[in-house]
Design a protein around this motif. Sequence first.
Motif, PDB file in Angstrom:
ATOM      1  N   ASP A 307       0.797  -1.187   0.067  1.00 14.47           N
ATOM      2  CA  ASP A 307       0.002   0.061   0.041  1.00 14.47           C
ATOM      3  C   ASP A 307       0.924   1.232  -0.127  1.00 14.47           C
ATOM      4  OD1 ASP A 307      -2.884  -0.969   0.398  1.00 14.47           O
ATOM      5  OD2 ASP A 307      -1.798  -2.076   2.050  1.00 14.47           O
ATOM      6  N   PRO A 367       0.485   4.817   3.636  1.00  9.67           N
ATOM      7  CA  PRO A 367      -1.231   5.123   3.998  1.00  9.67           C
ATOM      8  C   PRO A 367      -1.338   5.672   5.123  1.00  9.67           C
ATOM      9  CG  PRO A 367      -0.813   2.926   3.975  1.00  9.67           C
ATOM     10  CD  PRO A 367       0.574   3.452   3.381  1.00  9.67           C
ATOM     11  N   PRO A 373      -5.588   6.158   1.748  1.00 11.89           N
ATOM     12  CA  PRO A 373      -4.747   5.774   1.045  1.00 11.89           C
ATOM     13  C   PRO A 373      -3.563   6.685   0.163  1.00 11.89           C
ATOM     14  CG  PRO A 373      -6.793   4.943   0.192  1.00 11.89           C
ATOM     15  CD  PRO A 373      -6.969   6.045   1.107  1.00 11.89           C
TER      16      PRO A 373
END
Length: 398
Positions: A307, A367, A373
Motif C-alpha cells: 500500500d 497510507p 490511501p
Amino acid sequence: MERARRQIGIPAYQRDVPWNKVPDASSISHFAFGIGDDNPLFHDPDYGRHTRWRGLIAPPTYLISTGIDETPKPTDPETKELFRGLFRGVGKYFSGVKWTWYAPVRPDAPVFCATWTQDVVEKQSSFSGGRSVLETYRTLYVDADGGPLATRDETYISAERGGSKKSGKLSDWERQRWDDESLAEVEAAYAAEERRGANPRFVEDVTVGEELAPLTKGPLTVVDIICFHQAFGWVGYGGGPLRYAHQLRQRMPAFFSKDRYGVPNVVQRLHWDEDWAKEIGIPAPYDYGQMRTAWLAHLLTDWVGDDGFAAELDIRVRSFNFHGDVQTCRGTVTATDPATGEVRLDVRCTNQRGEDTVTGTARVVLPSRANGPVVLPQADDDLRRRAARIVARNSTSA
C-alpha cells in the motif's frame, strides 16, 4: 571541459534500443529476479489484482531497462561535433543517482523518455589521484499520455583508467575469504528478512529513529553480474555477443582491449574479469552502481508494503563492492509527516568490513489511518510540459 559544459541542457541522443521495448509481465518479473527480489507484487498478476494497484507493477528502477527514446537526434554539424569523442581514453564510472518517482510502471503500457546533460563539474579524484570530471545526465520517463513516471539524475565520474594503480589506494586490499561459520551468518541474515506485503504500514505508526529491517545481498559472484544484465540489459553500452560485438567494435574501437590471449573484449569486463581488473589497478571485479541502487529500492518496497510508494532515492557510491563482498542494505527514519504520509530516511549499503559503500536519502509515502490511501506525488508544471513535448514527438529541446 569547455565543450562538456556547452552540452548542459542539450538533448543527449541515445542510439541504443531499449532492452525492454515495452514493459510486460515477463520482463518485469525477470528484472525483479535479476536483482534478487521475490516480492509477488512484481511476479504474480493474480496477487497484484488484490492490491491497491489492481495488477502487477514493476520494481522502481525497472525504468532503466525500458523507454522508447524520443530525444531529438542531432542533425546539424555543430551539435554532432559537440558530442563526438569527449574525454576519449579515460574510464567512466558510476558515481551516484537521484531517482524521483511519480507513478508505477505497469505491463503493456509503453514508456517514452528523453535525456539531456544536466551538470558538468571538474574536481580532483581521490580514486585516480588526478583530474576528473563529474557529469550528470537527466532522463525523464513518461507514459503515453505525457504523464511523468520518473526522473533519473545519474552522475558519472570520468577518470584516468588505471589511475587507482598509480595512486596505490587499493594496494593493501585483500579479497574476502569465507568459512562455513561466516557463511552461516549470511544465510541466517537472508532468512531473517522481512517484507511488509499486504499488511499496511500506516504513517502514524512510524517513529523517527526507527530502523528498517535489513536486506542482505551477496557474497557477490559472476552469476549476480549475469543476472544483472538479464534484468537491465547492457545499460547504455550497446554491447552484446558475436555480431553485436563486431558492430560495436566498428563503432567504438576504443571500448575494446585485447585479453592475454589476444581476443578483443569490452573494457567493461572489469565487472567480471579478474585479470583485466587487476591490470588497471583494481584488485578484483566489482558490481555496477545501478545494482546497489536497485537493492536499496528493494529495501524501500519491502518496508512500505503493497500500500506504500517509494517516491525518491538519492545515493552516492563511496567505494567498490567487490566479488566476494556482502552488502547489508539499511535504512533509518529521519522525519515523518502524518498529514501527507511522507517519511524521509537515511539509507546505506554496508559491507562485511563495516564500510559504508553507498550512502544516501530516500522519501516514501505511506497510507494514513486518518487521511486514507497514498496519494501519488505530482510533478511540477515545468516537468509536465517537458513530458508533454516528449510524447508530442516535436520536441526541439529537452
